[in-house]
Design an enzyme around this catalytic site. Sequence first.
Site, mmCIF file in Angstrom:
data_model
loop_
_atom_site.group_PDB
_atom_site.id
_atom_site.type_symbol
_atom_site.label_atom_id
_atom_site.label_comp_id
_atom_site.label_asym_id
_atom_site.label_seq_id
_atom_site.Cartn_x
_atom_site.Cartn_y
_atom_site.Cartn_z
ATOM 1 N N MET A 1 0.717 22.153 9.959
ATOM 2 C CA MET A 1 0.818 20.800 9.390
ATOM 3 C C MET A 1 2.232 21.256 8.648
ATOM 4 S SD MET A 1 -3.068 19.860 8.159
ATOM 5 C CE MET A 1 -4.323 19.399 9.271
ATOM 6 N N TYR A 53 -7.120 21.133 3.431
ATOM 7 C CA TYR A 53 -6.487 21.199 2.153
ATOM 8 C C TYR A 53 -8.643 21.875 0.729
ATOM 9 C CZ TYR A 53 -2.705 19.619 3.187
ATOM 10 O OH TYR A 53 -0.907 19.643 3.488
ATOM 11 N N ARG A 88 3.758 19.766 -0.344
ATOM 12 C CA ARG A 88 3.301 19.530 1.553
ATOM 13 C C ARG A 88 2.153 18.473 1.295
ATOM 14 N NH1 ARG A 88 -1.309 23.139 4.808
ATOM 15 N NH2 ARG A 88 -0.580 21.805 6.599
ATOM 16 N N HIS A 89 3.116 17.550 2.685
ATOM 17 C CA HIS A 89 2.248 16.350 3.034
ATOM 18 C C HIS A 89 1.023 16.494 2.589
ATOM 19 C CE1 HIS A 89 1.665 18.003 6.826
ATOM 20 N NE2 HIS A 89 2.801 18.647 6.621
ATOM 21 N N GLY A 90 0.414 15.228 3.043
ATOM 22 C CA GLY A 90 -1.162 14.969 2.596
ATOM 23 C C GLY A 90 -1.911 15.511 4.543
#
Length: 391
Positions: A1, A53, A88-90
């Site tokens: 990711m 996460y 960072r992106h989801g």
Amino acid sequence: MLRGPCHLFRVSVAPVAALAVALVSSLSRCSLLEPENRVVSPLSPYFGTKTRYEDANPGLLPDPEAPRRDPQLLEETCTPVQLVALIRHGTRYPTTKQIRKLRQLHGLLQARGPGDDRTRAAGGGDLGAALADWPLWYADWMDGQLVEKGRQDMRQLALRLASLFPVLFSRENRGRLQLVTSSKHRCVDSGAAFLQGLWQHYHPGLPPPDVADMECGPPRINDKLMRFFDHCEKFLTQVERNATALYHVEAFKTGPEMQNILKKVAGILQVPVNNLNADLIQVAFFTCSFDLAIKGVKSPWCDVFDIDDAKVLEYLNDLKQYWKRGYGYTINSQSSCTLFQDIFQHLDKAVEQKQRHWENDISGNSWPSEGDRPLRRSLRCPVQVLRRHME
């Protein structure tokens, strides 16, 4: 990711604070699921950049919107002037490339003949048959796009930051907010979700407008800054386009550790070992992670591997990151100097503003003066490197 920082977020207050404090951080997000309902896998610690996460920061699970403050940053010990965060992106879907590999593996399972089903004949469970029947719901259009959980990740992150730094995120300072993103759709969408979270902080209960109509405006796209590796010719030549740059990675894929896993998985799935390779095995391993992160389900793919397998596959992923993004080649870190030069320029500006508004000495109190030296060294972007490689 994770391939690089997704967006750069800055917010500051009018320079009338006692101290100048800056943070550069990658901040963890959390799950939509309540802790007692969470589905877990013992493989989770080994997913590397594909880790959920909430598995990386379980302390957020009890209340995903509650801030967790570092004791060294308590309000009575310092007053923040500027916050800089690399975010960072989801949570996202797999890429099209990963989905097609998974589809290839799924096809091998469905093509098994009755005569291959030795496990079932022996009276045991047939994991291969379970995987063949497991719905393959990923489609090419998904191609790494942000999922709804990823939007929630970002909204909750915005709420935590706004609660953690109420002065920085006051209504008076909304116009000082800057959010820069790369052009990747998952990053643009993550930035928009972050702004929606801030709207929720400022206007509880009201539906957010389009981000273009918000006071701070939509995230600004700057690929040269945020996708620096795509704009560094030396990196592209020496690493990205160099067929031998990942020699150690390719050697490990055909080494004894990976070959043992290939034979083991071929036996479990009852498919010819010659039809498998390290890339297919890695996609199968990460599918366990994607199903956990996106849908909160533990798929049969999680049962194909044990902890020893996970350690080998984690090492394979780390090895690739080492040679392509980490310390393997000097240019890997030097390519990021454009971004960090931009960050330090904004931190220096915050200090200059403070100096103009306060008479007391700030040496030792302001990170960008003395405190930035160890960070600059850790980033391996000293001034002379910046000057040499920014040309």
